[in-house]
Enzyme design. Structure first.
Site, PDB file in Angstrom:
ATOM      1  N   HIS A 104      -7.619  -1.852 -70.333  1.00 27.08           N
ATOM      2  CA  HIS A 104      -6.368  -1.965 -71.088  1.00 27.08           C
ATOM      3  C   HIS A 104      -6.443  -3.010 -72.204  1.00 27.08           C
ATOM      4  O   HIS A 104      -5.595  -3.006 -73.106  1.00 27.08           O
ATOM      5  CB  HIS A 104      -5.208  -2.330 -70.164  1.00 27.08           C
ATOM      6  CG  HIS A 104      -4.842  -1.257 -69.191  1.00 27.08           C
ATOM      7  ND1 HIS A 104      -4.592   0.045 -69.575  1.00 27.08           N
ATOM      8  CD2 HIS A 104      -4.692  -1.288 -67.838  1.00 27.08           C
ATOM      9  CE1 HIS A 104      -4.301   0.767 -68.506  1.00 27.08           C
ATOM     10  NE2 HIS A 104      -4.370  -0.013 -67.442  1.00 27.08           N
ATOM     11  N   ASP A 128      -9.857   6.234 -64.093  1.00 29.89           N
ATOM     12  CA  ASP A 128      -8.746   5.427 -63.597  1.00 29.89           C
ATOM     13  C   ASP A 128      -7.439   6.207 -63.785  1.00 29.89           C
ATOM     14  O   ASP A 128      -7.305   7.001 -64.723  1.00 29.89           O
ATOM     15  CB  ASP A 128      -8.695   4.120 -64.396  1.00 29.89           C
ATOM     16  CG  ASP A 128      -7.732   3.088 -63.819  1.00 29.89           C
ATOM     17  OD1 ASP A 128      -8.204   2.135 -63.190  1.00 29.89           O
ATOM     18  OD2 ASP A 128      -6.510   3.230 -64.021  1.00 29.89           O
ATOM     19  N   HIS A 144      -4.666   5.153 -64.800  1.00 27.09           N
ATOM     20  CA  HIS A 144      -3.987   4.710 -66.014  1.00 27.09           C
ATOM     21  C   HIS A 144      -4.908   4.937 -67.218  1.00 27.09           C
ATOM     22  O   HIS A 144      -6.120   4.696 -67.139  1.00 27.09           O
ATOM     23  CB  HIS A 144      -3.623   3.228 -65.929  1.00 27.09           C
ATOM     24  CG  HIS A 144      -2.785   2.874 -64.739  1.00 27.09           C
ATOM     25  ND1 HIS A 144      -3.323   2.425 -63.555  1.00 27.09           N
ATOM     26  CD2 HIS A 144      -1.443   2.925 -64.563  1.00 27.09           C
ATOM     27  CE1 HIS A 144      -2.349   2.208 -62.684  1.00 27.09           C
ATOM     28  NE2 HIS A 144      -1.204   2.495 -63.271  1.00 27.09           N
ATOM     29  N   ASP A 148      -7.607   4.267 -58.459  1.00 29.55           N
ATOM     30  CA  ASP A 148      -6.171   4.289 -58.187  1.00 29.55           C
ATOM     31  C   ASP A 148      -5.540   5.670 -58.346  1.00 29.55           C
ATOM     32  O   ASP A 148      -4.322   5.802 -58.206  1.00 29.55           O
ATOM     33  CB  ASP A 148      -5.428   3.258 -59.032  1.00 29.55           C
ATOM     34  CG  ASP A 148      -5.949   3.131 -60.445  1.00 29.55           C
ATOM     35  OD1 ASP A 148      -6.819   3.935 -60.838  1.00 29.55           O
ATOM     36  OD2 ASP A 148      -5.499   2.222 -61.164  1.00 29.55           O
TER      37      ASP A 148
END
Length: 308
Positions: free
Chosen positions: A125, A162, A164, A245
């Site tokens: 991120h 991931d 996200h 995740d």
């Protein structure tokens, strides 16, 4: 050749505070997986610090100064509502980014063929100029730049599974056709990026998945779009942002993947690497906040990369 695993004790010392999901217990769970008798043998290597030169290839000097100067005398400093720095955080972040660069150097020199960086904080991120989403430096991007600028690689593929979207990685390389960035991620979900319409210069491939998506939808995204794109790109190095995740047990998202899905996608990516880049794969830990799922999925990923 054993899988090379890069880590450092500093990755345990990054403490975002009580109740924070990106806790030191995550790296403990990963190490438990690596020590499990069912995990194939690995070669452990202590991660070095990233240098300022390595960081500046993808981050602005102002961002680096902000992170390096963020260490509180005690307690915690909030860079945003989710991204927290404690006394051990900067050292952990330097070791995390350094681990990926070190793995790149080893893989490109023939010292190892594949590597896993068991590090935290995660990185995908972090943009060129902003720490966010638990991430301080963008570990996978720093490593990709090492491959491009030090080893003369012309085509690096980054695969991010991931849950996200790795907005930082996509942002850093959106105008660099030498890097193909692909991502499967839940949408809508933090950080709200990663739409199919976001193509960069034709080098960004996003496959958003709806809440509740299961194995069949995840695997179809790879079989129909991502794996063919990787094959056509013919990477000289394949890098993985390995977040676990998207597992059905994870508390921060709502995809319903099973542990075997991470083994499956790892095997598919390894096949691409065997075809195009002599099996060269570097994986770096991103998210994963159910400790049970993180242990299981890490072992599945490691064993797949080890050839099992």
């Amino acid at each position: 050749m054993k899988l090379a695993v890069y880590s450092h004790a500093a990755c345990h010392a990054h403490d975002p505070g009580p109740g924070h999901p990106e806790s030191p217990s995550r790296i403990v769970a990963v190490m438990q997986a690596l020590e499990d008798p069912a995990c194939l043998p690995i070669h452990r290597i202590e991660a070095q610090r990233a240098t300022r030169e390595q960081l500046e290839r993808v981050h602005t000097p102002a961002h680096i100064d902000t992170v390096l100067g963020a260490t509180p005398a005690s307690g915690y400093r909030y860079l945003d509502a989710d991204t927290v720095v404690s006394t051990g955080s900067v050292e952990a972040a330097l070791r995390a980014a350094g681990a990926v660069c070190q793995a790149v150097d080893a893989v490109m020199s023939g010292g190892s063929q594949r590597a896993f960086c068991a590090v935290r904080p995660p990185g995908h991120h972090a943009t060129a100029s902003v720490a966010m989403g638990f991430c301080l430096f963008n570990n996978i991007a720093v490593g990709a730049a090492q491959a491009l600028l030090v080893h003369g690689i012309e085509r690096v593929a980054i695969v991010d599974f991931d849950v996200h979207h790795g907005n930082g990685t996509a942002d850093i390389f959106a105008a660099d056709a030498r890097v193909l960035y692909t991502s499967t991620h839940q949408s809508p979900l933090y950080p709200g990026t990663g739409a199919r319409s976001q193509h960069g210069v034709g080098n960004l491939l996003h496959e958003p998945l709806p809440a509740g998506a299961r194995s069949d939808q995840f695997r179809a995204a790879y079989e129909t779009r991502i794996l063919p794109a990787l094959d056509a790109f013919a990477p000289q190095l394949l890098m993985i942002s390995a977040g676990f995740d998207a597992h059905r047990l994870d508390p921060l998202a709502n995809l319903d993947l099973e542990t075997e899905d991470f083994a499956w996608v790892s095997r598919q990516l390894l096949a691409i690497a065997e075809k195009h880049c002599s099996g060269r794969v570097i994986s770096s830990l991103e998210g994963g906040y159910s400790l049970t799922a993180l242990r299981e999925s890490t072992m599945a990923h490691i064993n797949a990369l080890s050839g099992s």
